[in-house]
Each structure stands twice: as structure tokens, then as C-alpha cells.
Scaffold this motif. Structure first.
Motif, PDB file in Angstrom:
ATOM      1  N   GLY A   1       0.869  -0.958  -0.081  1.00 13.75           N
ATOM      2  CA  GLY A   1       0.059   0.076  -0.300  1.00 13.75           C
ATOM      3  C   GLY A   1       0.993   1.379   0.253  1.00 13.75           C
ATOM      4  O   GLY A   1       1.756   1.200  -0.241  1.00 13.75           O
ATOM      5  N   ASP A   2       0.650   2.269   0.203  1.00 18.53           N
ATOM      6  CA  ASP A   2       0.999   3.648   0.207  1.00 18.53           C
ATOM      7  C   ASP A   2       1.758   3.539   1.692  1.00 18.53           C
ATOM      8  O   ASP A   2       1.045   3.964   2.861  1.00 18.53           O
ATOM      9  CB  ASP A   2       0.396   4.710  -0.206  1.00 18.53           C
ATOM     10  CG  ASP A   2      -0.817   4.328  -1.675  1.00 18.53           C
ATOM     11  OD1 ASP A   2      -0.196   3.874  -2.321  1.00 18.53           O
ATOM     12  OD2 ASP A   2      -2.023   4.444  -1.990  1.00 18.53           O
TER      13      ASP A   2
ATOM     14  N   THR B   1       5.374  10.419   0.198  1.00 20.96           N
ATOM     15  CA  THR B   1       6.745  10.244  -0.183  1.00 20.96           C
ATOM     16  C   THR B   1       8.338  10.009   0.431  1.00 20.96           C
ATOM     17  O   THR B   1       8.344  11.874   0.965  1.00 20.96           O
ATOM     18  CB  THR B   1       7.652  11.124  -1.579  1.00 20.96           C
ATOM     19  OG1 THR B   1       5.462  10.536  -2.788  1.00 20.96           O
ATOM     20  CG2 THR B   1       7.789  10.285  -2.651  1.00 20.96           C
TER      21      THR B   1
ATOM     22  N   SER C   1       7.515   6.060  -2.954  1.00 18.39           N
ATOM     23  CA  SER C   1       5.738   6.381  -2.275  1.00 18.39           C
ATOM     24  C   SER C   1       5.123   4.931  -1.774  1.00 18.39           C
ATOM     25  O   SER C   1       4.174   5.187  -1.378  1.00 18.39           O
ATOM     26  CB  SER C   1       5.569   6.895  -2.510  1.00 18.39           C
ATOM     27  OG  SER C   1       4.814   6.428  -4.215  1.00 18.39           O
ATOM     28  N   ARG C   2       5.199   3.601  -2.326  1.00 22.40           N
ATOM     29  CA  ARG C   2       4.432   2.461  -1.987  1.00 22.40           C
ATOM     30  C   ARG C   2       4.919   1.307  -1.244  1.00 22.40           C
ATOM     31  O   ARG C   2       6.182   1.049  -2.509  1.00 22.40           O
ATOM     32  CB  ARG C   2       3.815   2.074  -3.493  1.00 22.40           C
ATOM     33  CG  ARG C   2       2.780   0.921  -3.617  1.00 22.40           C
ATOM     34  CD  ARG C   2       2.322   1.413  -4.526  1.00 22.40           C
ATOM     35  NE  ARG C   2       1.501  -0.067  -5.061  1.00 22.40           N
ATOM     36  CZ  ARG C   2       0.155  -0.963  -4.759  1.00 22.40           C
ATOM     37  NH1 ARG C   2      -0.600   0.202  -4.128  1.00 22.40           N
ATOM     38  NH2 ARG C   2      -0.242  -1.728  -4.553  1.00 22.40           N
TER      39      ARG C   2
ATOM     40  N   ALA D   1       5.062  -1.638  -6.104  1.00 21.82           N
ATOM     41  CA  ALA D   1       5.814  -1.615  -5.072  1.00 21.82           C
ATOM     42  C   ALA D   1       6.871  -0.714  -5.354  1.00 21.82           C
ATOM     43  O   ALA D   1       7.951  -1.500  -5.926  1.00 21.82           O
ATOM     44  CB  ALA D   1       5.908  -2.587  -4.041  1.00 21.82           C
ATOM     45  N   ASP D   2       7.275   0.422  -4.329  1.00 25.28           N
ATOM     46  CA  ASP D   2       9.137   0.821  -4.920  1.00 25.28           C
ATOM     47  C   ASP D   2       9.751   0.380  -4.214  1.00 25.28           C
ATOM     48  O   ASP D   2      10.987   0.385  -4.094  1.00 25.28           O
ATOM     49  CB  ASP D   2       8.743   2.328  -4.880  1.00 25.28           C
ATOM     50  CG  ASP D   2       7.743   3.102  -5.311  1.00 25.28           C
ATOM     51  OD1 ASP D   2       8.080   3.240  -6.325  1.00 25.28           O
ATOM     52  OD2 ASP D   2       6.668   4.174  -4.617  1.00 25.28           O
TER      53      ASP D   2
END
Length: 260
Positions: A140-141, A145, A175-176, A196-197
Motif C-alpha cells: 500500500g501507500d 513520499t 511512496s508505495r 511497490a517501490d
């Protein structure tokens, strides 16, 4: 109360059929009709944990990781697993493990909450219960960021860790977030698939980390223990709420290795 009655309460929330096929959960040693008034909680049934459970006068030991995982052809004091089982039985301590059934129905949402993940969804779906998907991990978030370096500091703070290992560009914006407590090699692909990051997990090897970065995913390896010791306090709260008649003792939080 009886051991089997405690198990019924636990499995009403964390049923054994939620565990993955390879797993070994439930009552693994001891008597279902054992009268229990004192429970000892730990992540692993190590020699030290069993020693402390015996010293505390525990009637039941509950761990996340199963002591008995592979089939045993004999139970003797000639190997370290058998020796632990013998010690538990000699001291009439019922031994219960709740592993991937807790991962699916407890650990994932707990990690989501601790890491402050918003708009979360299941990372790796393993079952559907009451028309709701459940499974390993969450994605999720983040609230805002941040750079990967800032994210590392954030994760260390949230999980109360002294150190962690990172794969990726520390200046990269993330951010993810995906989180998969425990051993997370298998979480890399679903984390990438779900955008996802950064993935927070444990037990990431050299090539796994490099390959993840090449596919656009940063990895924060916070350790197997570092991402799962949260089980201990969570289960203490669960037992205190559901079964206040029990005395619940938790093992000290001791990380299994140190980085010097």
C-alpha cells in the motif's frame, strides 16, 4: 483450563486450515487434556526459551515457528530437536505452534499497522474467507513520499531495530511499500507485480537483492526476527483479552545475531 480449550479459542481466530500446505502447526507435543494456568510465548522453541519456560513453571509453550517441521523418525536426546521435545514432555509442557496461519490472519495486518501502510491490499493471496482475500504480506501507500534512506530510518524506528540491510539507490524516492514479515524471497515478484517501490522483509540473499533492484524494487532487509518478533506482544494481548484467566509470560526480545 485445559490445553485443548485454549487451542479452540486460538483456532477460532487463527484456524489451522489457513496455514500453507508445507507448514506444521497445532499441538506438536504434550497432552491436549493438560491443565494450563501459565503460558509462555516466544518466536522460536530454542534451548534458551525452553529453559526459561521450565524455570517459569509454564504449563504450555506457544511459538510462532514450529520446532518440529520436517518428519521425525525418532524422538531421543541424540539430536537437538529431539532433545527439546524430550525436555518439553519430561516437564509436562504442552507445545503449540501457530505459523503461516498466523502469518496470513494476523502478522500481515499487524505489520501493515506498525509500518503505517495506507490503502493496503494483500500482497500474496493464499485464501478467501467470508468473501475477503487473505494471504502473506501487505502492499500500500506510505503517508508521504520519502527517499529510500529516509525510509530505512522510518522502518528502523517503527520496528525498533538497531540495523538493517538495504538494496537500492538511497536517493531514490519511494511512496508505495510492500511488507512480508519473515523470509521474503518469494515476496519480490508479487511486490513488483503490485507496483511497490520498496519491499520490507527478511532473509534476502545477495542475488535476490540485486535482481530485485534490477527490476525496479528496492529491498529493506530488516531480518527474519526483526520483522516477526511482533508476534510475541500481539499474541500476549490476544490471550489476555480472550483468556484473562491465564497468566501469560513472554520471552525477552533477543535478536539472534549482532552486526559489529
Amino acid at each position: 483450563m485445559l490445553c485443548k480449550e485454549i487451542i479452540q479459542v486460538i483456532e477460532a481466530t487463527y484456524p489451522r486450515n489457513a496455514a500453507l500446505d508445507f507448514d506444521n502447526v497445532g499441538l506438536l507435543a504434550g497432552r491436549a487434556d493438560k491443565e494450563v494456568s501459565r503460558v509462555y510465548l516466544a518466536l522460536d522453541a530454542t534451548d534458551g526459551v525452553i529453559d526459561r519456560a521450565v524455570e517459569a513453571g509454564a504449563d504450555m509453550l506457544i511459538t510462532h515457528h514450529p520446532l518440529i517441521f520436517s518428519p521425525m523418525k525418532k524422538v531421543t536426546d541424540e539430536d537437538f530437536i529431539g532433545r527439546r521435545v524430550v525436555r518439553l514432555i519430561q516437564n509436562d509442557i504442552a507445545y503449540y505452534a501457530m505459523h503461516t496461519n498466523y502469518d496470513v490472519l494476523g502478522m500481515a495486518s499487524l505489520a501493515e499497522k506498525i509500518l503505517g501502510i495506507k490503502n493496503a491490499q494483500v500482497l500474496d493471496v493464499t485464501m478467501s474467507a467470508d468473501e475477503k482475500e487473505e494471504g502473506i504480506g501487505r502492499v500500500g501507500d506510505l503517508e508521504k513520499t520519502m527517499t529510500l534512506e529516509e525510509c530505512c530510518v522510518y522502518v528502523k524506528h517503527r520496528l525498533k531495530l538497531g540495523s538493517l540491510k538495504v538494496f537500492g539507490d538511497m536517493d531514490r524516492k519511494v511512496s508505495r511499500m510492500a511488507v512480508s514479515p519473515g523470509s521474503g524471497k518469494s515476496a519480490v515478484a508479487p511486490a513488483i507485480a503490485k507496483g511497490a517501490d520498496v519491499l520490507v522483509t527478511g532473509d534476502i540473499g545477495h542475488h535476490d537483492g540485486l535482481d530485485a533492484v534490477e527490476q525496479g524494487l528496492a529491498v529493506i532487509d530488516a531480518g527474519h526476527y526483526g520483522t516477526e518478533y511482533i508476534f510475541i506482544d500481539d499474541m500476549k494481548q490476544f490471550l489476555n483479552e480472550k483468556l484473562p484467566v491465564l497468566e501469560v509470560i513472554t520471552t525477552p526480545i533477543i535478536h539472534p545475531f549482532q552486526i559489529i
